[in-house]
Motif scaffolding. Structure first.
Motif, short mmCIF file in Angstrom:
data_model
loop_
_atom_site.label_atom_id
_atom_site.label_comp_id
_atom_site.label_asym_id
_atom_site.label_seq_id
_atom_site.Cartn_x
_atom_site.Cartn_y
_atom_site.Cartn_z
N TYR A 128 30.94 39.19 24.19
CA TYR A 128 30.02 38.28 24.88
C TYR A 128 30.69 37.62 26.09
O TYR A 128 30.30 36.54 26.51
N SER A 129 31.68 38.29 26.66
CA SER A 129 32.50 37.68 27.70
C SER A 129 31.75 37.48 29.01
O SER A 129 31.30 38.45 29.63
N ASN A 130 31.65 36.23 29.45
CA ASN A 130 31.11 35.94 30.78
C ASN A 130 32.02 36.54 31.85
O ASN A 130 31.55 36.97 32.91
N HIS A 131 33.31 36.54 31.59
CA HIS A 131 34.28 37.06 32.55
C HIS A 131 34.07 38.56 32.79
O HIS A 131 34.12 39.03 33.94
N LEU A 132 33.83 39.32 31.73
CA LEU A 132 33.57 40.75 31.91
C LEU A 132 32.32 40.96 32.76
O LEU A 132 32.30 41.81 33.66
N ARG A 133 31.27 40.20 32.47
CA ARG A 133 30.04 40.36 33.24
C ARG A 133 30.26 40.05 34.72
O ARG A 133 29.77 40.74 35.60
N ALA A 134 31.01 38.97 34.98
CA ALA A 134 31.26 38.60 36.37
C ALA A 134 32.10 39.66 37.08
O ALA A 134 31.83 39.99 38.25
N THR A 135 33.09 40.20 36.40
CA THR A 135 33.93 41.22 37.01
C THR A 135 33.12 42.48 37.30
O THR A 135 33.26 43.10 38.37
N ALA A 136 32.26 42.85 36.37
CA ALA A 136 31.40 44.03 36.58
C ALA A 136 30.48 43.81 37.77
O ALA A 136 30.29 44.70 38.61
N ALA A 137 29.88 42.61 37.87
CA ALA A 137 29.00 42.31 39.00
C ALA A 137 29.77 42.36 40.31
O ALA A 137 29.27 42.88 41.32
N ALA A 138 30.98 41.82 40.31
CA ALA A 138 31.80 41.85 41.52
C ALA A 138 32.09 43.29 41.93
O ALA A 138 32.07 43.64 43.12
N GLY A 139 32.37 44.14 40.94
CA GLY A 139 32.63 45.54 41.25
C GLY A 139 31.44 46.20 41.92
O GLY A 139 31.59 46.94 42.90
N ARG A 140 30.24 45.92 41.39
CA ARG A 140 29.03 46.50 42.00
C ARG A 140 28.82 45.97 43.42
O ARG A 140 28.53 46.73 44.34
N LEU A 141 28.98 44.66 43.59
CA LEU A 141 28.71 44.06 44.88
C LEU A 141 29.71 44.48 45.95
O LEU A 141 29.37 44.59 47.13
N LEU A 142 30.96 44.72 45.53
CA LEU A 142 32.03 45.01 46.49
C LEU A 142 32.43 46.48 46.52
O LEU A 142 33.32 46.86 47.29
N GLY A 143 31.80 47.29 45.70
CA GLY A 143 32.14 48.70 45.67
C GLY A 143 33.49 48.99 45.05
O GLY A 143 34.19 49.93 45.46
N LEU A 144 33.89 48.20 44.04
CA LEU A 144 35.16 48.38 43.35
C LEU A 144 34.94 49.03 41.99
O LEU A 144 33.96 48.72 41.30
N ARG A 145 35.86 49.88 41.60
CA ARG A 145 35.82 50.44 40.25
C ARG A 145 36.37 49.41 39.27
O ARG A 145 37.42 48.80 39.53
N THR A 146 35.68 49.22 38.16
CA THR A 146 36.11 48.25 37.16
C THR A 146 36.12 48.88 35.78
O THR A 146 35.28 49.73 35.45
N VAL A 147 37.08 48.44 34.97
CA VAL A 147 37.15 48.83 33.56
C VAL A 147 37.28 47.56 32.74
O VAL A 147 38.12 46.69 33.04
N GLY A 148 36.46 47.44 31.70
CA GLY A 148 36.55 46.32 30.78
C GLY A 148 37.12 46.78 29.46
O GLY A 148 36.55 47.65 28.80
N VAL A 149 38.26 46.24 29.08
CA VAL A 149 38.87 46.53 27.77
C VAL A 149 38.31 45.51 26.78
O VAL A 149 38.55 44.31 26.92
N VAL A 150 37.56 46.00 25.81
CA VAL A 150 36.76 45.13 24.94
C VAL A 150 37.41 45.04 23.56
O VAL A 150 37.81 46.06 22.97
N ARG A 151 37.51 43.83 23.05
CA ARG A 151 38.07 43.59 21.72
C ARG A 151 37.13 44.11 20.63
O ARG A 151 35.97 43.70 20.57
#
Length: 304
Positions: free
Chosen positions: A75-98
């Protein structure tokens, strides 16, 4: 400058900085001679909300165009924000989930949003996740996702760059409040906030996790970011309501009442616990008459 080193155009996302500071009339405060302000970091950006902007922006600038790997729970807000930033900025993102077991289940709304924004999700068992900051374990995780050259952002986004980014929050509040309260997950926002305030101002942290470990983490983050302690701060660890992502009917009722009183949406995992704690401390007489209390609204309700 190579494309590998090029800095993403964060200014092109048009953040609203400094964020608004609004006063609210609330009888629970006025009858004790206090003023309540809300620092509306939830209005900085519609997708990179609140302290997520302040913590991610310096890290994304440092990442350049490299893949960004970060960590979080289901339920990480941080993962969601990082994913959104990746989409907005054209960056590849990986979320390592517990939680390796989550790989076999349908994605919850939070992780589904991450995936929809282009984040690749990699689930690891909880034992490995606990050891993720150990160099050997981290190297193994990065090898496993073919991301050995990635820029790594820690869980919650809290590192020296993020803490220095959050010091701007304190600077925006200099001379505006006597006590500035913020909800805490990994402690980076509190560490930076306290550093940015003027002498005589206090930062109050309200942890949303159980454990009693956060004080040491905040001190370590300030040492990493600034070389030593900065500012005056304290923690009140009574308002976690059972731990991260836990709520109770009492907390839900409080948040709904606050929304009705003031017309401000109250995010439940962090902001509700913060506001509950500030009201409880007010009713306990923790703040002298004449105190101006500012609460930092670090997030908005997730619409799922």
């Amino acid at each position: 400058m190579t494309s590998h080193d090029a800095v993403p155009d964060l200014a092109g996302l048009h953040p609203r900085l400094p964020s608004p500071l609004e006063e609210f009339t609330d009888d629970r405060f006025t009858r004790r001679g206090l003023r309540l302000l809300l620092k509306r970091d939830d209005l900085i950006h519609p997708e990179l909300i609140g302290n997520k902007w302040r913590k991610l922006a310096p890290n994304l600038s440092a990442a350049g165009r490299r893949m960004v790997v970060t960590f979080g729970g289901a339920y990480s807000n941080h993962l969601r924000a990082t994913a959104a930033a990746g989409r907005l900025l054209g960056l590849r993102t990986v979320g390592v989930v517990r939680g390796q077991e989550l790989a076999e289940r349908p994605l919850n709304a939070s992780l589904a949003r991450c995936a929809a924004d282009g984040m690749r999700l990699h689930f690891v068992d909880r034992s490995t996740y606990r050891r993720k900051t150990e160099p050997e374990t981290l190297a193994g995780i990065l090898r496993g996702i073919d991301a050995e050259d990635a820029y790594v952002v820690p869980e919650g986004g809290s590192n020296a760059s993020a803490v220095r980014g959050c010091s701007a929050l304190g600077a925006e509040l200099r001379g505006r409040a006597d006590v500035v309260a913020v909800a805490c997950g990994t402690g980076g926002t509190l560490a930076g906030l306290a550093a940015g305030l003027d002498p005589g101002q206090w930062a109050l942290g309200v942890p949303v996790l159980k454990g009693g470990f956060l004080g040491a983490d905040v001190r370590a983050l300030q040492s990493e970011a600034f070389g030593g302690p900065r500012g005056d701060w304290w923690l009140d660890e009574r308002f976690h309501f059972g731990g991260y992502a836990r709520t109770t009917p009492e907390l839900d009722a409080f948040a709904a009442d606050f929304e009705e009183r003031h017309g401000v949406g109250v995010e439940r995992l962090y902001v509700a616990k913060l506001l509950y704690g500030v009201v409880a401390l007010t009713e306990e007489g923790a703040f002298p008459r004449g105190t101006v209390v500012a609460a930092v609204v670090t997030g908005a309700p997730f619409d799922g």
